[in-house]
Every structure is written in structure tokens, then in C-alpha cells.
Design a protein around this motif. Structure first.
Motif, PDB file in Angstrom:
ATOM      1  N   GLU A 286       0.828  -1.212   0.000  1.00 56.63           N
ATOM      2  CA  GLU A 286       0.000   0.000   0.000  1.00 56.63           C
ATOM      3  C   GLU A 286       0.865   1.267   0.000  1.00 56.63           C
ATOM      4  OE1 GLU A 286      -2.628   2.258   3.365  1.00 56.63           O
ATOM      5  OE2 GLU A 286      -3.059   0.125   3.064  1.00 56.63           O
ATOM      6  N   VAL A 287       1.959   1.248   0.716  1.00 53.76           N
ATOM      7  CA  VAL A 287       2.810   2.429   0.838  1.00 53.76           C
ATOM      8  C   VAL A 287       3.817   2.538  -0.306  1.00 53.76           C
ATOM      9  CG1 VAL A 287       4.599   3.495   2.281  1.00 53.76           C
ATOM     10  CG2 VAL A 287       2.522   2.577   3.337  1.00 53.76           C
TER      11      VAL A 287
ATOM     12  N   VAL B  99       1.098   0.238   8.963  1.00 59.81           N
ATOM     13  CA  VAL B  99       1.247   1.291   7.953  1.00 59.81           C
ATOM     14  C   VAL B  99       1.833   2.539   8.606  1.00 59.81           C
ATOM     15  CG1 VAL B  99      -0.008   2.920   6.480  1.00 59.81           C
ATOM     16  CG2 VAL B  99      -0.519   0.480   6.351  1.00 59.81           C
ATOM     17  N   GLU B 100       1.271   2.937   9.750  1.00 60.05           N
ATOM     18  CA  GLU B 100       1.683   4.174  10.418  1.00 60.05           C
ATOM     19  C   GLU B 100       3.068   4.091  11.055  1.00 60.05           C
ATOM     20  OE1 GLU B 100       0.512   6.557  14.453  1.00 60.05           O
ATOM     21  OE2 GLU B 100      -1.137   5.665  13.332  1.00 60.05           O
TER      22      GLU B 100
ATOM     23  N   ALA C 208       5.669   0.843   7.831  1.00 56.14           N
ATOM     24  CA  ALA C 208       5.766   1.067   6.382  1.00 56.14           C
ATOM     25  C   ALA C 208       6.009   2.530   6.023  1.00 56.14           C
ATOM     26  CB  ALA C 208       4.511   0.540   5.685  1.00 56.14           C
ATOM     27  N   SER C 209       5.253   3.437   6.602  1.00 61.07           N
ATOM     28  CA  SER C 209       5.411   4.858   6.271  1.00 61.07           C
ATOM     29  C   SER C 209       6.770   5.420   6.704  1.00 61.07           C
ATOM     30  CB  SER C 209       4.269   5.681   6.863  1.00 61.07           C
ATOM     31  OG  SER C 209       3.058   5.336   6.209  1.00 61.07           O
TER      32      SER C 209
ATOM     33  N   ALA D 196       9.335   4.181   4.241  1.00 62.87           N
ATOM     34  CA  ALA D 196       9.178   4.890   2.970  1.00 62.87           C
ATOM     35  C   ALA D 196       9.742   6.304   3.055  1.00 62.87           C
ATOM     36  CB  ALA D 196       7.706   4.928   2.557  1.00 62.87           C
ATOM     37  N   ARG D 197       9.468   7.006   4.143  1.00 61.84           N
ATOM     38  CA  ARG D 197      10.021   8.358   4.312  1.00 61.84           C
ATOM     39  C   ARG D 197      11.543   8.330   4.318  1.00 61.84           C
ATOM     40  NH1 ARG D 197       5.550   8.956   7.666  1.00 61.84           N
ATOM     41  NH2 ARG D 197       6.732   8.441   9.538  1.00 61.84           N
TER      42      ARG D 197
ATOM     43  N   ASN E 265      12.633   6.983   0.371  1.00 62.35           N
ATOM     44  CA  ASN E 265      12.015   7.504  -0.846  1.00 62.35           C
ATOM     45  C   ASN E 265      12.853   8.548  -1.572  1.00 62.35           C
ATOM     46  OD1 ASN E 265       9.872   7.670  -2.767  1.00 62.35           O
ATOM     47  ND2 ASN E 265       9.269   9.588  -1.808  1.00 62.35           N
TER      48      ASN E 265
END
Length: 154
Positions: A12-13, A108-109, A112-113, A116-117, A120
């Protein structure tokens, strides 16, 4: 169970960021750097690990390189923005306590997020050098081929 929820959360991320999925891996080449985020199941229990790898894009054949072949590798717990609570979400015991829906939102919070931060915007050796100095602990494997360049001052 945690593994499948983690895979969904990472997908999702990372998909909207241009990462491609291969099995339990998300990868892409951006600028002159390759990045892969890989999920590894524990051999001992229901927990899992998230591994991150980087390599110069020229090392990547056919767009894919497994994390184990990357020149810079570290685990999720080396990223300083990942909380203890986030790491605990990857253990097998949390599913019974939180339930699948709540666990997915939390992963996710809190996992994963933040991953990603962290990865990315990494497009060059200079970006990677900055990430390693500011956002990653010392628990990093850096291959000798690239070590001098990444550890040089400046």
C-alpha cells in the motif's frame, strides 16, 4: 499472519512511490541508486524482519537485485525514526491482542510509512551518505567496494 499483514501494508505504501513488487520485496532504481525493501520471515516464530538494501544502479541487472547482494544493507531497527512500538508490531503475538484491522493500520503508520520516508528521496550516493549519517544507527553493513566513498568526510 503478521507477515501477510506487513506485506499488504508495505504494498500500500511502496507501490504509489514507484516501487515494483517481486515476492516479498519492493524495489526501484531512482537516479543512480537502486533500493530494495525486503520482508524476511523468522525461522523461530511468527515474527518477521524488514531488510533494506542499496546499490549503485550499474550493479543491477535486469532491474532486480536481491537485498543480500546490495552493497549497503541494514534492518528496519537501524532506522532511528522507527519506534520500539513499531518494532514490536512485527512479533507474532500482536495479532491476538490488536486484531488484523488494527494491526494493519498500526503497521502502515509505525513501520511502512517511516521506512518509505527514510528511503524515498535517496537517489544518489550523496543522499545515501546523508541518510546513513542522520537517520540510521551504526548497525549497517557497508561493502568494502563502497565503504570509503560513504564514510569519507564532507
Amino acid at each position: 499472519m503478521v507477515n501477510s499483514i506487513l506485506l499488504e501494508a508495505l504494498n500500500e505504501v511502496f507501490k504509489p512511490l514507484g516501487f515494483r513488487k517481486k515476492s516479498a520485496n519492493w524495489y526501484r532504481v531512482t537516479g543512480d541508486l537502486y533500493c530494495v525493501v525486503s520482508v524476511q520471515e523468522s525461522s523461530w516464530d511468527e515474527s518477521c524482519y524488514v531488510n533494506i538494501g542499496f546499490a549503485p544502479a550499474v550493479k543491477v541487472k535486469a532491474g532486480w537485485l536481491p537485498e543480500s547482494k546490495c552493497l549497503v544493507r541494514f534492518r528496519l531497527d537501524a532506522i532511528t525514526s522507527i519506534s520500539r512500538e513499531g518494532l514490536d508490531l512485527l512479533s507474532g503475538e500482536v495479532v491476538e491482542v490488536r486484531g488484523e484491522g488494527g494491526l494493519r493500520v498500526d503497521i502502515v503508520e509505525k513501520v511502512a510509512s517511516p521506512v518509505a520516508r527514510a528511503v524515498n528521496s535517496i537517489e544518489s550516493i550523496h543522499d545515501l551518505k546523508s541518510l546513513l549519517r542522520t537517520s540510521v544507527s551504526d548497525q549497517v553493513f557497508i561493502h568494502r567496494e563502497i565503504r570509503d566513498e560513504l564514510l569519507a568526510e564532507g
